[in-house]
Write a protein that holds these residues in place. Sequence first.
Motif, PDB file in Angstrom:
ATOM      1  N   ALA A 102      24.966   6.276  48.682  1.00  0.00           N
ATOM      2  CA  ALA A 102      25.956   6.452  47.821  1.00  0.00           C
ATOM      3  C   ALA A 102      27.824   5.771  47.780  1.00  0.00           C
ATOM      4  O   ALA A 102      27.903   5.815  46.690  1.00  0.00           O
ATOM      5  CB  ALA A 102      26.440   8.193  47.244  1.00  0.00           C
ATOM      6  N   THR A 106      25.342   4.513  41.998  1.00  0.00           N
ATOM      7  CA  THR A 106      24.283   5.879  41.776  1.00  0.00           C
ATOM      8  C   THR A 106      22.722   5.047  42.397  1.00  0.00           C
ATOM      9  O   THR A 106      22.648   4.262  41.852  1.00  0.00           O
ATOM     10  CB  THR A 106      23.536   5.562  40.430  1.00  0.00           C
ATOM     11  OG1 THR A 106      26.145   5.949  39.907  1.00  0.00           O
ATOM     12  CG2 THR A 106      23.556   6.721  39.978  1.00  0.00           C
ATOM     13  N   GLU A 108      19.380   6.230  42.210  1.00  0.00           N
ATOM     14  CA  GLU A 108      18.311   6.515  41.230  1.00  0.00           C
ATOM     15  C   GLU A 108      16.886   7.734  41.736  1.00  0.00           C
ATOM     16  O   GLU A 108      16.354   8.255  40.732  1.00  0.00           O
ATOM     17  CB  GLU A 108      17.939   5.674  39.655  1.00  0.00           C
ATOM     18  CG  GLU A 108      19.206   5.257  39.201  1.00  0.00           C
ATOM     19  CD  GLU A 108      18.529   4.434  37.927  1.00  0.00           C
ATOM     20  OE1 GLU A 108      17.189   3.522  38.114  1.00  0.00           O
ATOM     21  OE2 GLU A 108      19.065   4.343  36.821  1.00  0.00           O
ATOM     22  N   TYR A 126      18.663   1.686  43.413  1.00  0.00           N
ATOM     23  CA  TYR A 126      20.230   1.564  42.467  1.00  0.00           C
ATOM     24  C   TYR A 126      19.998   1.518  40.793  1.00  0.00           C
ATOM     25  O   TYR A 126      19.148   1.311  40.595  1.00  0.00           O
ATOM     26  CB  TYR A 126      21.465   0.633  43.462  1.00  0.00           C
ATOM     27  CG  TYR A 126      21.334   1.355  44.760  1.00  0.00           C
ATOM     28  CD1 TYR A 126      23.063   2.153  44.741  1.00  0.00           C
ATOM     29  CD2 TYR A 126      20.843   0.947  45.922  1.00  0.00           C
ATOM     30  CE1 TYR A 126      23.143   2.595  45.627  1.00  0.00           C
ATOM     31  CE2 TYR A 126      21.112   1.413  47.276  1.00  0.00           C
ATOM     32  CZ  TYR A 126      22.582   2.120  47.387  1.00  0.00           C
ATOM     33  OH  TYR A 126      22.725   2.567  48.109  1.00  0.00           O
ATOM     34  N   GLN A 131      25.178  -2.935  42.694  1.00  0.00           N
ATOM     35  CA  GLN A 131      24.673  -1.642  43.634  1.00  0.00           C
ATOM     36  C   GLN A 131      23.962  -1.750  44.280  1.00  0.00           C
ATOM     37  O   GLN A 131      23.907  -1.728  45.820  1.00  0.00           O
ATOM     38  CB  GLN A 131      24.729  -0.581  43.037  1.00  0.00           C
ATOM     39  CG  GLN A 131      25.804  -0.472  41.955  1.00  0.00           C
ATOM     40  CD  GLN A 131      25.794   1.538  40.805  1.00  0.00           C
ATOM     41  OE1 GLN A 131      24.669   1.603  41.208  1.00  0.00           O
ATOM     42  NE2 GLN A 131      26.494   1.425  39.957  1.00  0.00           N
ATOM     43  N   ASN A 362      31.243  14.989  47.785  1.00  0.00           N
ATOM     44  CA  ASN A 362      29.912  15.367  46.599  1.00  0.00           C
ATOM     45  C   ASN A 362      29.592  17.213  46.600  1.00  0.00           C
ATOM     46  O   ASN A 362      28.743  17.149  45.846  1.00  0.00           O
ATOM     47  CB  ASN A 362      28.391  14.954  47.574  1.00  0.00           C
ATOM     48  CG  ASN A 362      29.192  13.439  46.881  1.00  0.00           C
ATOM     49  OD1 ASN A 362      29.017  12.902  45.878  1.00  0.00           O
ATOM     50  ND2 ASN A 362      27.998  12.279  47.510  1.00  0.00           N
ATOM     51  N   PRO A 390      30.986   8.188  43.656  1.00  0.00           N
ATOM     52  CA  PRO A 390      30.242   8.635  42.550  1.00  0.00           C
ATOM     53  C   PRO A 390      31.402   9.516  42.536  1.00  0.00           C
ATOM     54  O   PRO A 390      31.826  10.561  43.294  1.00  0.00           O
ATOM     55  CB  PRO A 390      28.984   8.948  43.371  1.00  0.00           C
ATOM     56  CG  PRO A 390      28.840   8.750  44.918  1.00  0.00           C
ATOM     57  CD  PRO A 390      30.311   7.723  45.550  1.00  0.00           C
ATOM     58  N   ALA A 394      27.096  13.698  41.930  1.00  0.00           N
ATOM     59  CA  ALA A 394      26.194  12.505  41.738  1.00  0.00           C
ATOM     60  C   ALA A 394      24.780  13.596  43.013  1.00  0.00           C
ATOM     61  O   ALA A 394      23.736  12.740  42.177  1.00  0.00           O
ATOM     62  CB  ALA A 394      26.540  11.569  41.876  1.00  0.00           C
ATOM     63  N   HIS A 395      24.906  13.498  44.017  1.00  0.00           N
ATOM     64  CA  HIS A 395      23.917  13.555  44.721  1.00  0.00           C
ATOM     65  C   HIS A 395      24.253  15.062  45.046  1.00  0.00           C
ATOM     66  O   HIS A 395      24.084  15.305  45.968  1.00  0.00           O
ATOM     67  CB  HIS A 395      24.153  13.474  45.645  1.00  0.00           C
ATOM     68  CG  HIS A 395      23.901  11.520  45.630  1.00  0.00           C
ATOM     69  ND1 HIS A 395      23.211  10.754  45.610  1.00  0.00           N
ATOM     70  CD2 HIS A 395      24.220  10.476  45.162  1.00  0.00           C
ATOM     71  CE1 HIS A 395      22.831   9.583  44.983  1.00  0.00           C
ATOM     72  NE2 HIS A 395      24.206   8.986  44.447  1.00  0.00           N
TER      73      HIS A 395
END
Length: 582
Positions: A102, A106, A108, A126, A131, A362, A390, A394-395
């Motif tokens: 991270a 980002t 995916e 990513y 990234q 996170n 991020p 996000a995670h």
Amino acid sequence: MNKLYIGNVSAEASEEDFETIFEQSKIPHSSPFLVKTGYAFVDCPDEKAAMKAIDVLSGKVELHGKVLEVEHSVPKRQRSCKMQIRNIPPHMQWEVLDGMLAQYGTVESCEQVNTDTETAVVNVRYAAKDQARLAMEKLNGSMMENYALKVSYIPDETAAAEGPSAGGRRGFNARGTPRSGSPGLGARPKMQSDIPLRILVPTQFVGAIIGKEGATIRNITKQTHSKIDIHRKENAGAAEKPITIHSTPEGCSNACTTIMEIMQKEAIDTKFTEAIPLKILAHNNFVGRLIGKEGRNLKKIEQDTGTKITISALLDLTVYNPERTITVNGTVEACAKAEGEVMKKIRESYESDMAAMNLQSNLIPGLNLNALGLFPSGAPGMGPSMSGLPPPGAHGGSGYGQGHPESETVHLFIPALAVGAIIGKQGQHIKQLSHFAGASIKIAPAEEKDSIHRVVIIIGTPEAQFKAQCRIFGKLKEENFFGPKEEVKLEAHIKVPSFAAGRVIGKGGKTVNELQNLTCAEVVVPRDQTPDENDQVIVKIIGHFFACQLAQRKIQEILAQVRRQQQPKPTSGAQPPLPRRK
């Protein structure tokens, strides 16, 4: 994805050589070897054979004096957002991997690939090409728990078939050139992504370092592929001026060595008779780990390099100057060697803290790590802004992703003699700390007259806990309650429902052992505890700040999972507290 690229191939290599290597390694191939100058291609019958070739041969087999590099052959138009990361430590937690990935953008998707190797392999996608490119530069060849990560692109069938684009590989030359496992080969990496080297030089030598019309400094910059800032206007009239060098570790070392050589020559020319030590500036947060327990790390560097190293006192630090001066005495060659070892330790500490901070961001939604004053973001060249991280959650997986975070209570044990420093004159410091953190902070009365520890009771959200504990750890170091060669380690107690204690421990102690391995903190659930009036028992956490924080967050995560499982309908049989991805 079964076509392989073989790099770093000797001009003497032949098709028969590759046939022999593949046959000896029992790796099947479905086409003849296409051997070119400096590289070769071959097709494997399936993905399993291709993965075996990469794992068995890449970086391990030498042919005519050159170590082969083997990876997936990916057309330029398909070098986009997908990559494969190999040689991941077998016991690495998913949370740590997520936090590491991270840092560059980002993610995916992240899927584990089944292989016959002991180490793990994942395919990562990513959200953007740049990234993925940055992750490739930073991760390829980087060390993790004594394992060197190997990163390569894999075909991205969704990539536009419009020929080469900006999404191509940064840091790799044309196919015909020998490859290296080192990230960023052939192109300067993003300088601001790495911690720079900062040194102090006597003011009288600044002119010689710059040279006539800047010729000398330009030459150093060109030869070492670095960016060098000489802060001439800082501290007007001071005897020393800071220099910041941005480059790879090797580039920083080369530039530093050249600057030391210039100063030595200038000293001879001007009949300057005093010794000219190398002075490195480092943020105080990293110095404890550089020194090591009982000074072992520093002693080893001194012994290995033949130098004498001293570090400026904590008393010299201010809010505006959080850097310590590391003075290295010895020959230019010895000082250069010591610089490499010192900065290696500092960079390791920096990367460890950044990874931990990323995990915290996170795990605690809304946490503004930049506001905590952990790193000298305002100092010239000191690391990247945390704004590049991020967005929190996000995670996910924190257990606090919905609604407002719950308030938590932590009992932090501090030296009894430090109570006055924490409270401050007329209670000003503890009031300011409470206001800054948004937490209730109180000092509990001493349980015994001669107690060597006192308990600080902190009540607040996860973010408030992070801020308050961070400042308390820092205050104890600033006020010299821990020696210059000690890292601040404190004991924290949190209470958990007695029925959930078993989940923290895990079957046969598995979960608590995983917690300790992940966080580097000592986590203890004392046996035979009698639950209190609220049917709660104590969990003890002992370690430095980030270790304590990460352990607290992971335990709260387990408790949140227990609460969620109990709300719909009680279930029998415990679920694994730290789920692995399928």
